[in-house]
Structures are given as C-alpha cells and as structure tokens.
Write an enzyme that holds these catalytic residues in place. Structure first.
Site, short mmCIF file in Angstrom:
data_model
loop_
_atom_site.label_atom_id
_atom_site.label_comp_id
_atom_site.label_asym_id
_atom_site.label_seq_id
_atom_site.Cartn_x
_atom_site.Cartn_y
_atom_site.Cartn_z
N ASP A 137 0.77 -1.02 -0.02
CA ASP A 137 0.07 -0.05 0.15
C ASP A 137 0.80 1.20 0.23
OD1 ASP A 137 0.90 -0.17 2.73
OD2 ASP A 137 -1.32 -0.04 3.43
C1 LAN Z 1 3.49 -1.05 10.16
C2 LAN Z 1 3.64 0.24 9.69
C3 LAN Z 1 3.15 0.69 8.14
C4 LAN Z 1 1.86 -0.36 8.01
C5 LAN Z 1 0.93 0.26 7.05
C6 LAN Z 1 1.69 0.61 5.65
C7 LAN Z 1 0.26 1.41 7.52
C8 LAN Z 1 -0.20 -0.95 6.79
O1 LAN Z 1 -0.95 -0.34 5.68
C9 LAN Z 1 0.39 -2.17 6.32
C10 LAN Z 1 1.11 -2.65 7.49
C11 LAN Z 1 2.25 -1.66 7.92
C12 LAN Z 1 3.51 -1.80 6.94
C13 LAN Z 1 2.97 -2.14 9.33
C14 LAN Z 1 3.12 -3.44 9.74
C15 LAN Z 1 3.54 -3.75 11.29
C16 LAN Z 1 4.50 -2.69 11.71
C17 LAN Z 1 5.79 -2.87 10.71
C18 LAN Z 1 3.87 -1.40 11.65
C19 LAN Z 1 2.76 -1.03 12.41
C20 LAN Z 1 5.02 -0.51 12.18
C21 LAN Z 1 5.45 -1.30 13.29
C22 LAN Z 1 5.06 -2.78 13.02
C23 LAN Z 1 6.10 -3.71 13.57
C24 LAN Z 1 5.46 -5.14 13.54
C25 LAN Z 1 6.44 -3.38 15.08
C26 LAN Z 1 7.31 -4.24 15.66
C27 LAN Z 1 6.57 -5.48 16.39
C28 LAN Z 1 6.58 -6.76 16.40
C29 LAN Z 1 5.30 -7.48 16.57
C30 LAN Z 1 7.56 -7.41 15.29
#
Ligand code: LAN
Length: 722
Positions: free
Chosen positions: A454
């Site tokens: 996205d």
């Molecule tokens: C994110 C940040 C961006 C987010 C969007 C692009 C907004 C979404 O549409 C798809 C998923 C995604 C890429 C996403 C997935 C999970 C993330 C990477 C996070 C919320 C930022 C932090 C999180 C990550 C998993 C945090 C670390 C914790 C763990 C459990 C490994």
C-alpha cells in the site's frame, strides 16, 4: 542547550546542542499521547510558511469565494491548516512525526546497550528516564502501549530499563513498579517476548523459555511451516531470536544483574523452577493463548533441546548469522523494524565482536529509531513513517484544488517520493526469501528499503496526481519507474484477490496455531488486508486511466482490479462496516473499502455501499463527530470512544462524501472538524490512532493534520463542482 532534529534524505536524527536555547516542554500526563511539541514548536518558529491570505485577496489568488457560510469557513480553515502543516515539512520534502506508542521497544535498545556496552549519551538517557516515568501508570505498572492498562510485558521490561539506566532500587516510583511485579507473581508471568530479553540479560536462565528450535530453518523450504513462509516481521524477528537462542547468548553477570535477580521474583532466584514456568503468563497479558498444538510441539522441541546434535546446531547458527548479515546489508543496518534491529545488533556483537565493522555500522543506525517529544525519548515503531505521511499529505493538499498556492511544498514532497522509491531488488533476493523490490515504495526511507504494497500504491497515486495537477512541476519519476511500481503491485496480489502488506501470503492461516507470542495476533503469515487491497486497486485504476499508460499490462490490470474488488466485498461485516487492521478501526477500514468501490464505479446506491453508509451514520455523535476507541481493534467489534475524534471524523466524512451521502450529515461532521481546529491551524492531538497485530497501538501524529485537511479539501471540491 537544546535538542534539534536533523534530517537527511528521510533519516531523522535528534542532536543535542549545548549552545542553543532550551526547548524543555511539559508533558500532559493525562492525555497519554505526546503532541510532538518539541519538534513542532521549533519547526514553526524557524520555518513559518504562512500565506496569511485574507478574503479580499481570494480573487487574486484564485481561491473560490462561497456564499454558503460553512463553505467559506472551510476555505479559511483549510488555508490555515495547510499554512500550519506545511511549516512542519523538512527540506528533503517529508513530514517528520512521533512514531512511538509501543512500550516494549525501548527496553530492547537499553538491554542491548547494556550487554554490548555501547553508551547512549547522558542527555539521551535523561530523556529516556523521563519518558519511562511519564508513562508509568498510577498502579506502578506500564502497558504494552501508551494507552494500555498495565501488563507484565510493559512493566517487567520497563522496570528493568530504568534500573539499567541507573535508577536505584529504592526510588519511590520504581518501588511502585516493584510492588506491582511482586503482586502479579514475579517476572516469570511475563510473556515469552519479555522472557527472551530476561534470558539474554542473565536474569532468567535459558531453560525458562520454550525452545526456539533454530534447526527449523534447515528443514526443506517447501514445508508450510518453514520460516521463509512467515510474515516478514515475524520471520525477521524469529531469525536473530533463534540465533541468540542457538548460542544461548547471555550478557555479563554484573552486580546489578544479581540485584535484578533478587528484585524480579518472589522466591529466591536459585530456588525457582524456571522450567515449570515456561508457559506461565499473567492474565493481564494474555491475548492469544498458546494452542494445544503449540504446547505439544513445544514438548518435542524442548526435548530435542536436551539432546541436540552439535554439528546440526552449528550449521543452523552459520545459516542464521549469514542471513542476519544479509538483512543488515539489505537495510543499511536499519533492519526491518526496531525489534530485529537490536537483536541483530546483539547477534553481530556476539559473533563478530564489538570492534567489528559490522557492529560499528549497527551503531551508526541506532539513532534512526530514537524520537524525542515532550514526554521524553523513545524508540519508534519503525525508523519513521516518512513516505506514508508524505504520500498522504500530497493527496490531502491536492484534494483542496489550491495546489497553486503550495507549489514549493508540493514540489519538495514530490522530491521525497523520488528519493524514496526503491530502484533495485536486494542482492540475492531469492536466497534470502525476499520478494522483488524494484519499483516499490517503503513506509519510511530508501535506505530501509523494504517495499510495501500500500505504500507503493500511495506513492503511485501521489505521483500521478502531482503529474496531473502540477502541469509545470518537475517530472523526476519516469514512466519506467511507475511501470516498475505497477509490476511490484501486480506481483504481490494474493490468490484470494487481496493484497497483503509486504509479500505474497506464503502459507495458510492455520500457522497461527503456532504463534508463540501471547500478546499479538495475526503475526505468522502476511494476510490480505482491506486497506492494502483498496490502495492497490486505487493505484492500478489511476494508472490505467492515464492515456500514456492505458496499454501497459492492461489485461492483467483489469483482471487484478476485478479480483481485488471481489476480495473487498467479501470482507464487509454484517453491520455494513469493514475492520481496519492498521488504524482505529472500522471508520478506517470502511473508508478504504468504500474508496476502492467508488473508484471503480460501484453505484453509491448499491446495497453494499448503502449498508456501509448506514453503519457510519449510526455511529455519528451528537456533536457531529465520530470517535472510536482503540478497543475496537482489540475486540474486533465497534467500541465507541468517550469523545469524538478528529481523525475518525475525517475518515467518516471522506467516506460519506465519496458515497454522496446526505449532505446534512456531512456538514455536521465538517462543522465538528472546524470547531476542533486551533487558531494556529493545528488540531489537538487526541487518542492514539494506529495499530498492529490487533493488540498494540502506535502513534501517527501527522494524521491529525493530514486527514482534516483532506476532508475539508474534499468538501470544497465537491461544493465547487456541484
Ligand atoms: C507497520 C507500519 C505501516 C503499516 C501500513 C503501511 C500502514 C499498513 O497499511 C500495512 C502494515 C504496515 C507496513 C505495518 C506493519 C506492522 C509494523 C511494521 C507497523 C505497524 C510499524 C510497526 C509494526 C512492527 C510489526 C512493530 C514491531 C513489532 C513486532 C511484533 C515485530
């Protein structure tokens, strides 16, 4: 003495300058969320880009003049809103912001720094201490995120962090945390992710955790349980975790560690049966309990751990450290996220040494994760949300139709799109289970480099809109590059027609039965999401509607859009809403779903859209706004917030406007957004709005500006074309 943010091609570094005036700002503990004042107040002071156009000048500046009172207030408000928000943009074109929220990330950094003996500066440490105390709850504990009630996950890790940062045991506030841990039965009731850190630090023996079975990586890749098939975040965390486990890495047992061994448990450390407590977990933390299947598998892998073959173990370790180094190189030592960043760093310290070049490279990229706000210094959930916020900001500003007033801002934002698109696949991408990257956009920076479905779509949409609406603007992103982006999107569509976050779904959802992290849900594989699917559909649609691209992979694009729409339709809940997986919550999911449906020409009068609109209308508050609690995400059912939220309201009115819903309802929503705007053009920071894995919340501070501007912009646009 003051903190300043230094940005370079998206990289954000907080530096402390001795000769500058102080910018110490009080944190309002009641609000739980920072307003990002440290960054914002200085940026506005230095960088005010106010146009201050008054109504007499509207004609000269080609600003529409409306007789309708609400409309003319909206124009004023949006000008004020963009004036304020554009002053926050930095020279490389992006909008920095606080991407904190989770309360289990800073401990990973502090524990790693303690073990590997790299030092944060005293100023950084002071701010970290301030942060931890600011987010301590009245019962002495900490939650898993800033708005959460206390959990053992948050409390044990943050208690340890404060001790490692030098706070003495008898500190009054720390004593409250100590009492909390004691009253919950001691640190063995913390979830497995906390236990992992306890073992590394030497305050729990490695027998205290279930086997992480490093040899799993050596099994054939075609097996559906092979780690190469996991969601990339799960895979990249499991990777160094299994290396650290394979080597049973433990830091030096210092006098402080011995003290902690006494403080964290009720019984004497050496008398505790840690094996018995492998599966102990406090009810405060339990979100996804271990399944029977996982418990049985744990028995096997735990038994294997007592008899494992040394040669095989060495082979696993070699494989893992090589893969860790590949991830380090692919991401310029930033790593995919803040969890694997510090475990990778620890692994490199252990295998290559403190003086190694690799460890130094890791050190160079620690600050990328630090963020300072008035609540103190934290580790962010990512190395920022640069591209994501920028792509949205562009679309929001363009929607107002006032782009001619903000050409510098938009050209600069366009530059950020250019410097963040990923231009190459990573080296040996097949060997390291990486999907293609070429053409994709990441969430943060090109240096980070993991492209996301996205983010790529929002990148494409923002680029095409700029090309369309800024006819004299620069053309840095070539047709080939846009075609590459489309290739990336087409290559990531799942069999079910939807799009996941980073890669194709590589295994079945039954793998969730093996999820060992009791605090997160939906972490094992990359599923198709409504939001990601909607964004991809919108990007494909926008792309194919441009004459110059109308023949590019046209058939595939058409089929792909159709399949995507089918997926979205299937996700609708009985009440007409869509669940949002990445922000709070049904207002967010529904916004994405409706946006995709309307884009491809679904009639606003269709049953599916009518139901969605009925859902939204039924949730409007008497003040005209919408407000959803983060508990909607956790419980997967709509939970109203005590107060209407500007961000939820913006998503709701954006959706209603797309679907041409009753204008009285829309006007009430718009009026709410206007009422909430501050005189300087900003909106107050309200509750946390992002989420991941069902249970952890994450801040998107720029949302409070982006979405109101977008909604107001759409209101003006709709009104002008009526
Ligand atoms: C994110 C940040 C961006 C987010 C969007 C692009 C907004 C979404 O549409 C798809 C998923 C995604 C890429 C996403 C997935 C999970 C993330 C990477 C996070 C919320 C930022 C932090 C999180 C990550 C998993 C945090 C670390 C914790 C763990 C459990 C490994």
């Amino acid at each position: 003495m003051a903190w300043r943010l230094i940005c370079d091609r998206g990289q954000q570094i907080w530096k402390y300058f001795v000769n500058e005036n102080s910018n110490s700002i009080q944190f309002d503990k009641e609000s739980l969320n920072s307003s990002d004042k440290v960054y914002r107040e200085y940026a506005i002071e230095q960088n005010s880009k106010r146009l201050n156009i008054d109504e007499n000048q509207y004609e000269k500046f080609h600003i529409p003049l409306f007789k309708d009172e609400l409309c003319s207030s909206v124009v004023k408000s949006v000008l004020n809103g963009i004036d304020y928000y554009s002053s926050l943009q930095v020279d490389d074109g992006h909008w920095p912001g606080d991407y904190g929220g989770p309360m289990f990330l800073l401990p990973g950094a502090i524990i790693t720094s303690y073990i590997t003996k790299f030092e944060f500066s005293q100023e950084e440490k002071n701010e970290m201490i301030k942060y931890l105390f600011n987010h301590q709850l009245s019962n002495g504990g900490w939650g898993t995120h800033i708005e959460n009630k206390a959990t053992m996950f948050g409390t044990v890790l943050n208690y340890i962090s404060l001790r490692l940062l030098g706070i003495p045991f008898n500190n009054e506030q720390l004593q409250k945390a100590y009492n909390f841990i004691q009253s919950e039965g001691g640190a063995m009731y913390a979830p497995s992710w906390a236990k992992f850190w306890l073992c590394v630090l030497g305050v729990m023996p490695w027998e205290g955790v279930n086997s992480l079975f490093p040899e799993l990586w050596l099994l054939p890749e075609w097996l559906p349980v092979h780690p190469s098939r996991y969601w990339c975040h799960c895979r990249m965390v499991y990777l160094p975790m299994s290396y650290v486990y394979a080597e049973k890495i433990v830091g030096e047992i210092t006098p402080l560690i011995k003290e902690l061994r006494n403080e964290l448990y009720i019984e004497k450390y050496h008398e505790i049966d840690f094996i018995k407590h492998r599966n102990s977990i406090s009810s405060l933390d339990l979100y996804t309990p271990q399944t029977y299947l996982l418990k049985i598998l744990n028995i096997f892998t735990n038994t294997y751990e007592s008899v494992y073959n040394r040669q095989l173990r060495n082979k696993a370790s070699e494989f893992l450290i090589d893969y860790i180094q590949a991830e380090d190189e692919h991401t310029n030592y930033i790593n995919i996220g803040p969890v694997n960043k510090f475990i990778n760093m620890l692994s490199i310290w252990y295998s290559k040494g403190r003086q190694s070049q690799q460890f130094q490279q890791h050190l160079n990229r620690v600050k990328d994760y630090l963020w300072l706000s008035e609540d103190g210094m934290k580790i962010q959930g990512y190395n920022g949300s640069q591209l994501w916020d920028t792509a949205f900001s562009i679309q929001a500003i363009l929607e107002t139709g006032l782009e001619h007033l903000y050409t510098n801002c938009l050209n600069s934002a366009y530059y950020y799109l250019e410097i963040s698109q990923v231009l190459e696949d990573v080296k040996d991408h097949v060997k390291y289970y990486r999907h293609i990257s070429k053409g994709g956009w990441p969430f943060s920076t090109r240096d980070h480099g993991w492209p996301i479905t996205d983010c790529t779509s929002e990148g494409i949409k923002a680029t095409l809109l700029l090309h369309e609406q800024m006819s004299n603007g620069p053309r840095l992103i070539t047709s080939e590059r846009l075609e590459d982006a489309i290739n990336f999107i087409l290559s990531t569509q799942n069999k079910d027609g939807g799009w996941a976050s980073y890669e194709l779904q590589r295994s079945g959802s039954w793998l969730e039965w093996l999820n060992p992290a009791e605090v997160f849900q939906g972490i094992m594989v990359d599923y198709s999401y409504t939001e990601c699917t909607s964004a991809c559909i919108q990007a494909l649609w926008k792309f194919r509607s441009q004459t110059i691209y109308s023949n590019y992979r046209r058939k595939e694009i058409d089929i792909s859009i159709k399949r995507g729409i089918e997926f979205i339709k299937k996700q609708q809940k009985i009440d007409g809403s869509w669940y949002g997986s990445w922000a709070v919550c049904f207002t967010y999911g529904t916004w994405f779903a409706i946006e995709a449906l309307i884009t491809v020409g679904e009639s606003p009068k269709s049953k599916i859209i009518t139901k969605a609109i009925e859902f939204l209308i039924s949730k409007q508050n008497s003040d005209g706004g919408w407000g959803e609690s983060y508990l909607s995400c956790v419980h997967k059912t709509y939970v109203p917030h005590k107060q209407s939220q500007v961000v939820n309201t913006s998503w709701a009115v954006l959706t209603l406007m797309s679907a041409k819903a009753d204008s009285n309802i829309i006007r009430k929503g718009i009026q709410f957004i206007l009422n909430k705007q501050s005189s300087n053009g900003d909106w107050n920071q309200q509750s946390i709005s992002g989420v991941f894995n069902g249970n952890c919340m994450i801040s998107y501070t720029n949302y409070r500006n982006i979405f109101p501007i977008w909604a107001l912009g759409r209101f003006i646009k709709n009104y002008s074309t009526q």
